[in-house]
Design a protein around this motif. Structure first.
Motif, short mmCIF file in Angstrom:
data_model
loop_
_atom_site.label_atom_id
_atom_site.label_comp_id
_atom_site.label_asym_id
_atom_site.label_seq_id
_atom_site.Cartn_x
_atom_site.Cartn_y
_atom_site.Cartn_z
N TYR A 105 0.81 -1.23 0.00
CA TYR A 105 0.00 0.00 0.00
C TYR A 105 0.84 1.27 0.00
O TYR A 105 0.33 2.35 -0.23
CB TYR A 105 -0.98 -0.02 1.19
CG TYR A 105 -1.94 -1.18 1.07
CD1 TYR A 105 -3.17 -1.02 0.45
CD2 TYR A 105 -1.59 -2.45 1.50
CE1 TYR A 105 -4.02 -2.10 0.28
CE2 TYR A 105 -2.43 -3.53 1.33
CZ TYR A 105 -3.64 -3.34 0.72
OH TYR A 105 -4.49 -4.41 0.54
N TRP A 124 -6.12 3.87 12.52
CA TRP A 124 -7.13 3.30 11.62
C TRP A 124 -8.44 3.06 12.39
O TRP A 124 -9.51 3.40 11.92
CB TRP A 124 -6.64 1.98 11.00
CG TRP A 124 -7.78 1.29 10.33
CD1 TRP A 124 -8.31 1.59 9.11
CD2 TRP A 124 -8.58 0.25 10.88
NE1 TRP A 124 -9.40 0.78 8.86
CE2 TRP A 124 -9.59 -0.04 9.92
CE3 TRP A 124 -8.57 -0.47 12.08
CZ2 TRP A 124 -10.56 -1.03 10.13
CZ3 TRP A 124 -9.53 -1.45 12.28
CH2 TRP A 124 -10.50 -1.72 11.31
N ARG A 128 -11.76 4.85 11.30
CA ARG A 128 -12.80 4.00 10.71
C ARG A 128 -14.13 4.24 11.46
O ARG A 128 -15.18 4.34 10.86
CB ARG A 128 -12.37 2.53 10.80
CG ARG A 128 -13.42 1.52 10.38
CD ARG A 128 -13.33 1.16 8.93
NE ARG A 128 -14.48 0.35 8.53
CZ ARG A 128 -14.54 -0.39 7.44
NH1 ARG A 128 -13.55 -0.44 6.61
NH2 ARG A 128 -15.62 -1.08 7.15
N ARG A 309 -1.61 -8.39 2.87
CA ARG A 309 -1.45 -8.21 4.32
C ARG A 309 -0.06 -8.67 4.73
O ARG A 309 0.61 -9.39 3.99
CB ARG A 309 -2.48 -9.08 5.08
CG ARG A 309 -3.94 -8.71 4.85
CD ARG A 309 -4.30 -7.39 5.49
NE ARG A 309 -5.72 -7.10 5.37
CZ ARG A 309 -6.28 -6.46 4.33
NH1 ARG A 309 -5.53 -6.07 3.33
NH2 ARG A 309 -7.57 -6.22 4.30
N CYS A 377 -14.67 -3.07 2.57
CA CYS A 377 -14.90 -1.78 1.90
C CYS A 377 -15.95 -0.97 2.64
O CYS A 377 -17.11 -1.40 2.75
CB CYS A 377 -15.35 -2.03 0.47
SG CYS A 377 -15.72 -0.51 -0.38
C1 HEM Z 1 -17.62 -1.35 -6.79
C2 HEM Z 1 -16.87 -0.48 -6.15
C3 HEM Z 1 -15.86 -0.83 -5.09
C4 HEM Z 1 -15.10 -1.95 -4.95
C5 HEM Z 1 -15.08 -3.18 -5.85
C6 HEM Z 1 -14.29 -1.77 -3.76
C7 HEM Z 1 -13.41 -2.71 -3.25
C8 HEM Z 1 -12.71 -2.57 -2.07
C9 HEM Z 1 -11.84 -3.57 -1.52
C10 HEM Z 1 -11.54 -4.94 -2.13
C11 HEM Z 1 -11.33 -3.08 -0.36
C12 HEM Z 1 -10.33 -3.76 0.58
C13 HEM Z 1 -8.95 -3.23 0.23
C14 HEM Z 1 -7.84 -3.86 1.02
O1 HEM Z 1 -8.02 -4.61 1.96
O2 HEM Z 1 -6.73 -3.56 0.64
C15 HEM Z 1 -11.86 -1.75 -0.19
C16 HEM Z 1 -11.56 -0.91 0.87
C17 HEM Z 1 -11.97 0.40 0.93
N1 HEM Z 1 -12.88 1.02 0.11
FE1 HEM Z 1 -13.82 0.21 -1.48
N2 HEM Z 1 -14.57 -0.55 -3.21
C18 HEM Z 1 -15.53 0.06 -3.99
C19 HEM Z 1 -16.11 1.29 -3.79
C20 HEM Z 1 -15.75 2.16 -2.80
C21 HEM Z 1 -16.33 3.47 -2.60
C22 HEM Z 1 -17.46 4.05 -3.46
C23 HEM Z 1 -15.66 4.04 -1.57
C24 HEM Z 1 -15.85 5.39 -0.95
C25 HEM Z 1 -16.73 6.26 -1.29
C26 HEM Z 1 -14.68 3.09 -1.09
C27 HEM Z 1 -13.81 3.30 -0.05
C28 HEM Z 1 -12.99 2.32 0.50
C29 HEM Z 1 -12.11 2.56 1.64
C30 HEM Z 1 -11.92 3.87 2.37
C31 HEM Z 1 -11.48 1.34 1.92
C32 HEM Z 1 -10.49 1.05 3.05
C33 HEM Z 1 -11.27 0.57 4.26
C34 HEM Z 1 -10.39 0.24 5.47
O3 HEM Z 1 -9.26 -0.20 5.31
O4 HEM Z 1 -10.91 0.38 6.59
N3 HEM Z 1 -14.77 1.95 -1.86
N4 HEM Z 1 -12.71 -1.46 -1.24
#
Ligand code: HEM
Length: 434
Positions: A105, A124, A128, A309, A377
Motif C-alpha cells: 500500500y 485506523w 474507521r 497483508r 470496503c
Molecule cells: C464497486 C466499487 C468498489 C469496490 C469493488 C471496492 C473494493 C474494495 C476492496 C476490495 C477493499 C479492501 C482493500 C484492502 O483490503 O486492501 C476496499 C476498501 C476500501 N474502500 Fe472500497 N470498493 C468500492 C467502492 C468504494 C467506494 C465508493 C468508496 C468510498 C466512497 C470506497 C472506499 C474504501 C475505503 C476507504 C477502503 C479502506 C477501508 C479500510 O481499510 O478500513 N470503496 N474497497
C-alpha cells in the motif's frame, strides 16, 4: 578513546541489524520455499516471463486450477505467497494472523497519505469509527437523487450517440460520471465535469460535512491533514473501482441480453405508472434480480483484483509455518475463478449463484469483491446503490448490445482491472421518462 568506543558500538549495532534482517529474510524464504510453486520460475526474473499479469489473466486462471489453495509467485527474486481459497484467506481477513496492511500500500502513499486504506492500528481504528457515520443509511439516502442527476447527464450523452448510431466508450464515460458523483456527494460541487465547468450545489449533507462533524469520545475531530488524506483516499478508493465495476456490468448485460430483459422487467414493475424514471431509495431494496446480476458481474471481473497483508502472528498453511512479518497476497480474481470453490463452470455468467438458497451454502469468504472482515470496503453500500440507480436508468432507456466484430475485451492487471483498450457498446433507444 571515546570515539573509538562509539565507533565499535555503532559497527556492532549495524552488524547486528544486518544479521537480524538477513536471518528474517532467510527464515521467511526457507518457509516460503516449502509452499507449492508454479513451474518455470527463473532464478532472476521469477515468473515474469510467464506473464502472470498479462491481460486476460490466462496464467492466473491456469495457476488457480493447479494450485487451488496457495502458491508462491516469484516477482523477480522476491517471493510472494498468494492465497486463493476461502479457507486460507479467512485467517488473514478476520485478523487472526494479520491485522495490518503490507508495504504494497506504500505504492499509493503519495496520493492517499495516511488515510483509511493505508493507516494502521489505533489511528485506523479511530478513523474507521468516525468515518462510518459518513456511510450511515440516513446519509446514503440523501445521495440517491444525486445518482439520478448524474446518470441523467450520461443518458443525455447516450441519447445523442444513439441518435447518430454511434457506440459508447463505456469506461471513459463512466469514469467521468462517477467522478461527477464524487464531486457532488463529497463536496456538494456540481462540476458538470461530464460536460463543462459548473457551480456549487446544495445537497442535504455531503461527505465533507460529515468529516467536519465527526468527533471521537474525547470530542476531537479530524485535523486538516487527516481530512485531506481521507478525501484523497475516498477519491482513490471509490472512483475507478465503481466505474470499472459498472463497465464490466454493462458489458455483461450487452453480452447476455436475457439478463437485460429481466432487469428491465424488474425496474418496469417497480416504477409502475409513475411520471418519472427517477429511482428513489426505497426502490433499491426491491431490485433483487439486479443485485444477482451485479454480484455475478463482480465475480467474473472484480475491480480490485489483489489485496495484501503482512503477518502479525505465525501462520501455518497446509503444514508450512510462515513467520511474523511475511507479506502475503490475496488474489481475489483467482478466488472468484477457483474451480474448487465455484465449480468447473466458473467462466459461465450465472447470476443464480447468488440466489439466497445458494448463498446459504456458500462460504462467506468465497465472494470478496468488497473484501471482508474489519477492513472491508466502507463504501460498499454507497457503490451498490449507485450502480443500481445507474443500471435501472440506463436499461429503461436503452437496449445494449456488443459491437459486431469487436474483439473480446481483456482487463489490465493493475490496481484496478480496467479494460486494456476502449470497450464500446451499442445503444438502441427504447422508451423511458426523465
Ligand atoms: C464497486 C466499487 C468498489 C469496490 C469493488 C471496492 C473494493 C474494495 C476492496 C476490495 C477493499 C479492501 C482493500 C484492502 O483490503 O486492501 C476496499 C476498501 C476500501 N474502500 Fe472500497 N470498493 C468500492 C467502492 C468504494 C467506494 C465508493 C468508496 C468510498 C466512497 C470506497 C472506499 C474504501 C475505503 C476507504 C477502503 C479502506 C477501508 C479500510 O481499510 O478500513 N470503496 N474497497
Amino acid at each position: 578513546m571515546i570515539w573509538q568506543v562509539f565507533g565499535i558500538l555503532f559497527v556492532t549495532a549495524f552488524l547486528w541489524k544486518l544479521l537480524a534482517s538477513l536471518n528474517k529474510i532467510l527464515s521467511e524464504r526457507g518457509a516460503i520455499r516449502k509452499l507449492p510453486c508454479p513451474p518455470g520460475a527463473h532464478w532472476l526474473f521469477g515468473h515474469q516471463k510467464q506473464g502472470p499479469f498479462d491481460p486476460g489473466y490466462k496464467w492466473l486462471l491456469d495457476t488457480v486450477k493447479a494450485f487451488p489453495r496457495v502458491f508462491t509467485l516469484w516477482q523477480g527474486v522476491l517471493p510472494l505467497p498468494v492465497l486463493v481459497h476461502p479457507d486460507t484467506i479467512k485467517p488473514l481477513l478476520t485478523g487472526a494472523v494479520a491485522n495490518t496492511k503490507s508495504a504494497f500500500y506504500d505504492l499509493f502513499a503519495d496520493w492517499v497519505g495516511d488515510g483509511l486504506v493505508r493507516s494502521k492500528s489505533a489511528k485506523w481504528k479511530r478513523n474507521r469509527r468516525l468515518l462510518t457515520h459518513s456511510f450511515h443509511l440516513d446519509v446514503l439516502r440523501t445521495y440517491t437523487p444525486v445518482f439520478n442527476d448524474c446518470v441523467e447527464v450520461l443518458i443525455g450523452k447516450m441519447d445523442q450517440l444513439a441518435a447518430q448510431g454511434k457506440p459508447i466508450d463505456v469506461n471513459h464515460e463512466l469514469v467521468l460520471c462517477t467522478f461527477d458523483v464524487i464531486l457532488r456527494t463529497a463536496f456538494s460541487y456540481k462540476s458538470d465535469c461530464q460536460i463543462e465547468a459548473g457551480d456549487p450545489l446544495t445537497t442535504p449533507r455531503d461527505f465533507l460535512d460529515t468529516l467536519l462533524m465527526a468527533k471521537d469520545e474525547d470530542g476531537n475531530g479530524f485535523t486538516v491533514e487527516e481530512m485531506a488524506d481521507e478525501v484523497n483516499t475516498f477519491m482513490f478508493a471509490g472512483h475507478e473501482t465503481t466505474a470499472t465495476s459498472m463497465t464490466w456490468l454493462l458489458y455483461n448485460l450487452a453480452k447476455y441480453p436475457e439478463h437485460q430483459t429481466k432487469i428491465r422487467e424488474e425496474v418496469d414493475e417497480i416504477l409502475g405508472d409513475r411520471d418519472s424514471d427517477r429511482i428513489i431509495t426505497k426502490d433499491l431494496n426491491r431490485m433483487a434480480y439486479t443485485t444477482l446480476v451485479m454480484k455475478e458481474s463482480m465475480r467474473m471481473m472484480t475491480a480490485g483484483p489483489l489485496v495484501s497483508r503482512v503477518l502479525t502472528a505465525p501462520y501455518t498453511i497446509d503444514g508450512v509455518t510462515l513467520p511474523v512479518g511475511t507479506m502475503l497476497g490475496i488474489s481475489i480474481h483467482q478466488l472468484h475463478h477457483n474451480p474448487s470453490v465455484w465449480g468447473e463452470d466458473h467462466m459461465e455468467f450465472k447470476p443464480s449463484r447468488f440466489l439466497p438458497e445458494n448463498l446459504a451454502k456458500m462460504d462467506p469468504f468465497a465472494f470478496l469483491s468488497f473484501s471482508a472482515g474489519s477492513r472491508n470496503c466502507i463504501g460498499q453500500q454507497f457503490a451498490l446503490n449507485k450502480i443500481k440507480v445507474f443500471v435501472a436508468r440506463i436499461l429503461r432507456r436503452f437496449r445494449l448490445s456488443l459491437v459486431p466484430g469487436d474483439p473480446a475485451p481483456v482487463a489490465n492487471m493493475t490496481v484496478v482491472s480496467k479494460p486494456v483498450i476502449p470497450l464500446y457498446i451499442r445503444l438502441q433507444q427504447i422508451n423511458g421518462k426523465s
